[in-house]
Motif scaffolding. Structure first.
Motif, PDB file in Angstrom:
ATOM      1  N   GLY A  24       0.823  -1.201   0.000  1.00 42.50           N
ATOM      2  CA  GLY A  24       0.000   0.000   0.000  1.00 42.50           C
ATOM      3  C   GLY A  24       0.857   1.251   0.000  1.00 42.50           C
ATOM      4  N   GLU A  25       0.558   2.152   0.922  1.00 40.13           N
ATOM      5  CA  GLU A  25       1.295   3.414   1.017  1.00 40.13           C
ATOM      6  C   GLU A  25       2.676   3.259   1.645  1.00 40.13           C
ATOM      7  N   ARG A  26       2.893   2.159   2.368  1.00 35.95           N
ATOM      8  CA  ARG A  26       4.189   1.938   3.018  1.00 35.95           C
ATOM      9  C   ARG A  26       5.133   1.288   2.010  1.00 35.95           C
ATOM     10  N   GLN A  27       6.096   2.047   1.559  1.00 38.04           N
ATOM     11  CA  GLN A  27       7.058   1.548   0.583  1.00 38.04           C
ATOM     12  C   GLN A  27       8.465   1.919   0.995  1.00 38.04           C
ATOM     13  N   ASN A  28       9.420   1.108   0.542  1.00 32.77           N
ATOM     14  CA  ASN A  28      10.819   1.366   0.839  1.00 32.77           C
ATOM     15  C   ASN A  28      11.648   0.716  -0.266  1.00 32.77           C
ATOM     16  N   ALA A  29      12.926   1.041  -0.272  1.00 31.19           N
ATOM     17  CA  ALA A  29      13.848   0.442  -1.235  1.00 31.19           C
ATOM     18  C   ALA A  29      15.215   0.367  -0.580  1.00 31.19           C
ATOM     19  N   PHE A  30      15.992  -0.616  -0.994  1.00 35.74           N
ATOM     20  CA  PHE A  30      17.332  -0.782  -0.438  1.00 35.74           C
ATOM     21  C   PHE A  30      18.279  -1.278  -1.515  1.00 35.74           C
ATOM     22  N   THR A  31      19.560  -0.963  -1.342  1.00 35.50           N
ATOM     23  CA  THR A  31      20.595  -1.421  -2.259  1.00 35.50           C
ATOM     24  C   THR A  31      20.983  -2.846  -1.897  1.00 35.50           C
ATOM     25  N   ALA A  32      21.114  -3.684  -2.909  1.00 38.84           N
ATOM     26  CA  ALA A  32      21.512  -5.077  -2.699  1.00 38.84           C
ATOM     27  C   ALA A  32      22.563  -5.461  -3.732  1.00 38.84           C
TER      28      ALA A  32
END
Length: 160
Positions: A24-32
């Motif tokens: 939903g509105e809770r989103q994130n991203a990370f480097t892998a």
């Protein structure tokens, strides 16, 4: 103890990716950097993720993610998503994949994935993900490799 482990491990070739997760509105991203293909049929990718991070909880809740391939020109993006910060996704253009996972518009290509299962891997978890769609984004650039990032992730301090 392995002498110069941090230097030797960087000789194993693998790329740099931004993993987009969200519900939903809770989103994130990370480097892998620890992402690899593990099957042809079905097409499966394995992603290594720290289970203590917020992104891991979002991945577990949503069961979907995007694997965004970074180009050699994307060092600043890799560095940005490698840090913990509030509103980390702000200032970047995102699209929704068919699963709803956030896709980074500046990536070379992306893979839209559904989590198949998890496995323990030392201080990380492995998420094995089925690719449900994929596409090229930018038509220029070469993928960034882990050994091109120096000690951006601070990993030299983690080898005992």
């Amino acid at each position: 103890m392995i002498e110069n482990a941090e230097t030797l491990v960087k000789q194993i070739s693998h790329g740099i990716y931004v993993i987009g997760v969200g519900k939903g509105e809770r989103q994130n991203a990370f480097t892998a950097a620890w992402v690899m293909q593990v099957s042809f049929d079905p097409l499966l990718l394995a992603i290594s993720i720290n289970p203590g991070h917020y992104s891991y909880r979002l991945l577990q809740e949503s069961g979907v993610c995007s694997v965004n391939v970074l180009g050699q020109q994307h060092y600043a993006i890799a560095e940005h998503f490698g840090r913990s910060a509030p509103d980390k996704m702000k200032g970047f253009e995102w699209q929704a994949a068919s699963t709803g996972a956030p896709v980074l518009a500046e990536s070379l290509a992306y893979f839209d994935c559904e989590v198949s299962h998890y496995a323990d891997a030392g201080d990380h978890k492995i998420a094995v993900c089925k690719v449900v769609s994929a596409a090229a984004m930018l038509n220029q650039g070469r993928p960034m490799l882990y050994n091109q990032t120096g000690d951006m992730d601070g990993s030299s301090e983690l080898y005992g």
